[in-house]
Design a protein around this motif. Sequence first.
Motif, mmCIF file in Angstrom:
data_model
loop_
_atom_site.group_PDB
_atom_site.id
_atom_site.type_symbol
_atom_site.label_atom_id
_atom_site.label_comp_id
_atom_site.label_asym_id
_atom_site.label_seq_id
_atom_site.Cartn_x
_atom_site.Cartn_y
_atom_site.Cartn_z
ATOM 1 N N THR A 51 1.341 -1.205 0.012
ATOM 2 C CA THR A 51 -0.012 0.155 -0.129
ATOM 3 C C THR A 51 0.715 1.267 -0.458
ATOM 4 O O THR A 51 0.448 2.277 -1.104
ATOM 5 C CB THR A 51 -1.372 -0.176 0.974
ATOM 6 O OG1 THR A 51 -1.514 -1.346 0.952
ATOM 7 C CG2 THR A 51 -1.565 1.252 1.107
ATOM 8 N N LEU A 52 2.028 1.212 1.017
ATOM 9 C CA LEU A 52 2.913 2.305 0.166
ATOM 10 C C LEU A 52 3.632 3.023 -0.886
ATOM 11 O O LEU A 52 3.740 3.902 -0.662
ATOM 12 C CB LEU A 52 4.144 1.941 2.220
ATOM 13 C CG LEU A 52 5.114 2.769 2.010
ATOM 14 C CD1 LEU A 52 5.089 4.232 2.080
ATOM 15 C CD2 LEU A 52 6.160 2.253 2.656
ATOM 16 N N ARG A 53 4.311 1.697 -1.028
ATOM 17 C CA ARG A 53 4.435 1.343 -2.881
ATOM 18 C C ARG A 53 3.473 2.440 -3.530
ATOM 19 O O ARG A 53 3.702 3.227 -4.253
ATOM 20 C CB ARG A 53 5.161 0.192 -2.833
ATOM 21 C CG ARG A 53 6.755 0.101 -2.027
ATOM 22 C CD ARG A 53 6.773 -0.978 -2.711
ATOM 23 N NE ARG A 53 8.519 -2.120 -1.938
ATOM 24 C CZ ARG A 53 8.301 -2.994 -1.620
ATOM 25 N NH1 ARG A 53 7.447 -4.345 -2.386
ATOM 26 N NH2 ARG A 53 9.694 -3.083 -1.259
ATOM 27 N N ALA A 54 2.364 2.128 -3.679
ATOM 28 C CA ALA A 54 0.697 1.942 -4.525
ATOM 29 C C ALA A 54 1.229 3.306 -3.915
ATOM 30 O O ALA A 54 0.189 3.977 -5.210
ATOM 31 C CB ALA A 54 -0.002 1.503 -4.015
ATOM 32 N N ALA A 55 0.721 3.965 -2.747
ATOM 33 C CA ALA A 55 1.184 5.989 -2.289
ATOM 34 C C ALA A 55 1.847 6.361 -3.234
ATOM 35 O O ALA A 55 1.638 7.530 -2.982
ATOM 36 C CB ALA A 55 0.513 5.725 -0.976
ATOM 37 N N LEU A 58 1.202 9.166 -6.215
ATOM 38 C CA LEU A 58 0.391 10.373 -5.066
ATOM 39 C C LEU A 58 0.669 11.314 -4.319
ATOM 40 O O LEU A 58 0.626 12.037 -4.603
ATOM 41 C CB LEU A 58 -1.109 9.445 -4.904
ATOM 42 C CG LEU A 58 -2.151 9.978 -4.260
ATOM 43 C CD1 LEU A 58 -2.653 11.027 -5.279
ATOM 44 C CD2 LEU A 58 -3.445 9.292 -4.057
ATOM 45 N N ALA A 59 1.387 10.654 -3.521
ATOM 46 C CA ALA A 59 2.225 11.405 -1.978
ATOM 47 C C ALA A 59 3.054 12.087 -2.617
ATOM 48 O O ALA A 59 2.674 13.937 -2.569
ATOM 49 C CB ALA A 59 2.378 10.341 -1.233
ATOM 50 N N ILE A 60 3.738 11.927 -3.505
ATOM 51 C CA ILE A 60 4.534 13.126 -3.900
ATOM 52 C C ILE A 60 4.077 14.619 -5.167
ATOM 53 O O ILE A 60 4.550 15.425 -4.744
ATOM 54 C CB ILE A 60 5.845 12.769 -5.241
ATOM 55 C CG1 ILE A 60 6.571 11.542 -4.258
ATOM 56 C CG2 ILE A 60 6.413 13.504 -5.821
ATOM 57 C CD1 ILE A 60 7.806 10.821 -5.205
ATOM 58 N N VAL A 61 3.057 14.159 -5.947
ATOM 59 C CA VAL A 61 2.078 14.945 -7.056
ATOM 60 C C VAL A 61 1.574 15.287 -5.280
ATOM 61 O O VAL A 61 1.109 16.596 -5.558
ATOM 62 C CB VAL A 61 0.998 14.170 -7.895
ATOM 63 C CG1 VAL A 61 0.556 14.972 -8.805
ATOM 64 C CG2 VAL A 61 2.058 13.512 -8.887
ATOM 65 N N LEU A 277 -0.391 14.720 3.202
ATOM 66 C CA LEU A 277 -0.067 13.160 3.906
ATOM 67 C C LEU A 277 -0.546 12.793 4.625
ATOM 68 O O LEU A 277 -1.031 10.794 3.751
ATOM 69 C CB LEU A 277 1.572 13.335 4.239
ATOM 70 C CG LEU A 277 2.239 11.786 4.649
ATOM 71 C CD1 LEU A 277 2.338 11.075 2.709
ATOM 72 C CD2 LEU A 277 3.470 11.882 4.992
ATOM 73 N N LEU A 278 -1.334 12.543 5.180
ATOM 74 C CA LEU A 278 -2.914 12.084 5.620
ATOM 75 C C LEU A 278 -3.535 11.823 5.218
ATOM 76 O O LEU A 278 -4.749 10.759 5.144
ATOM 77 C CB LEU A 278 -3.029 12.488 7.456
ATOM 78 C CG LEU A 278 -1.801 13.001 8.922
ATOM 79 C CD1 LEU A 278 -2.627 14.391 9.450
ATOM 80 C CD2 LEU A 278 -1.971 11.496 8.824
ATOM 81 N N GLY A 279 -4.338 12.719 3.807
ATOM 82 C CA GLY A 279 -4.930 12.294 3.351
ATOM 83 C C GLY A 279 -4.854 11.549 2.586
ATOM 84 O O GLY A 279 -6.061 11.003 2.035
ATOM 85 N N VAL A 280 -3.231 11.460 1.540
ATOM 86 C CA VAL A 280 -3.397 10.746 0.729
ATOM 87 C C VAL A 280 -3.659 9.148 1.584
ATOM 88 O O VAL A 280 -3.453 7.831 0.577
ATOM 89 C CB VAL A 280 -1.588 11.124 0.684
ATOM 90 C CG1 VAL A 280 -0.936 9.426 -0.346
ATOM 91 C CG2 VAL A 280 -1.307 11.624 -0.456
ATOM 92 N N VAL A 281 -2.018 9.000 3.132
ATOM 93 C CA VAL A 281 -2.463 7.708 3.501
ATOM 94 C C VAL A 281 -4.460 7.886 3.243
ATOM 95 O O VAL A 281 -4.323 5.679 2.745
ATOM 96 C CB VAL A 281 -2.113 7.807 4.810
ATOM 97 C CG1 VAL A 281 -1.757 6.737 5.764
ATOM 98 C CG2 VAL A 281 -0.685 8.234 4.806
ATOM 99 N N ILE A 286 -9.015 3.017 1.790
ATOM 100 C CA ILE A 286 -9.688 3.491 1.747
ATOM 101 C C ILE A 286 -9.615 2.195 0.671
ATOM 102 O O ILE A 286 -10.104 1.484 0.353
ATOM 103 C CB ILE A 286 -9.995 4.440 1.741
ATOM 104 C CG1 ILE A 286 -10.561 4.725 2.530
ATOM 105 C CG2 ILE A 286 -12.022 3.874 0.972
ATOM 106 C CD1 ILE A 286 -11.884 6.306 2.549
ATOM 107 N N GLN A 287 -8.835 2.770 -0.971
ATOM 108 C CA GLN A 287 -8.494 1.917 -1.807
ATOM 109 C C GLN A 287 -8.197 0.567 -1.738
ATOM 110 O O GLN A 287 -8.586 -0.144 -2.108
ATOM 111 C CB GLN A 287 -8.559 2.616 -2.789
ATOM 112 C CG GLN A 287 -8.631 4.118 -3.413
ATOM 113 C CD GLN A 287 -7.376 4.948 -3.751
ATOM 114 O OE1 GLN A 287 -5.868 4.292 -4.013
ATOM 115 N NE2 GLN A 287 -8.007 5.685 -4.844
#
Length: 326
Positions: A51-55, A58-61, A277-281, A286-287
């Motif tokens: 999940t971290l890798r998939a994020a 998105l986290a960087i953008v 960052l919390l929003g990305v997590v 959820i996904q």
Amino acid sequence: MAEATDPRPAFRVASPTATRELVLFIAIVVVGAGFSLASPYFLTVGNLVQTLRAALELAIVSAGMTLVIIMGGIDVSVGGIMAVSAILIGKSYQAGLSSWVVAPIGLLSGAALGAWNGFLTTKLRVPPIIATLGSMYIFSAIMFLVIGGAWISGLPGTLSPLVNGWVVGIPASLLVILAVYGIGWVLLRQLPYGRHLHAVGCDERSAGLVGINVDRTKIAAYSILGLLAGFAALLYVARLRNVEINIGTTVALEAIAATILGGTSIRGGFGSLLGTLLGVVFIRIIQNGLVLIGVSSLWETVIIGGLLITVLTADAWRNRNNPRIA
């Protein structure tokens, strides 16, 4: 007029996001607990690392999107920037170039496309949503003209350790995210440019009157977002070793959602990288959780959209009593 080096007497940089961050953190814990009860696989190390890798992208953008929205802008073309940068990266690898050459191509192409959006919104005075929407269609057309309906596959995994590797027992992708957000924090809170961003977002006209170069501040924000989109494209290629035709199709809306959920005002003037960052997590949890319990991904869109409407409605009610929080 000489450029002001510190507009803090005229503008407050402090932002009312602490409550939003706390609420979002509690929501992450509650939702995570719910998914862990619903699926025995949710809290496994393998699933959390995946999940971290998939994020990562998105986290960087989203970090770059936070800067742009704080400044009072928006960019719905960032997925297209990411796609074009990824295609250039893929084609450069296919041409036999080394990663030392490919990496700057990806970063600089993203920065250039971001600067183009900044040019449209400042020099041509096109509203940000219109300028970046038009750019999105242009970038998408470029992508399909270059690769058509085919993937670019079989790319080297030279940079794969940045995403899939480990450093003293810590996922490398986590270290990359922390590095990006650490640099972003310094930019926003410790350097004059960060204060200029907040000032422009609070009141563009007043920012100009105190000597801030508003156009340069805006173009720089869009360029940084583009640079980060190029970096995300580089990590995307490193992670998957191919370029899919649907790359970046949802990243813009997800980045905007993560930024707004994290407490950054859609009206500009204040924001929080920690909240983003919390929003990305929250979005990625959820996904991932819905997939694990076998729920249609359509519900993920419904949930995130509903949360955005709720947050923006709450902000509108708050701003009705306080027209400008700065």
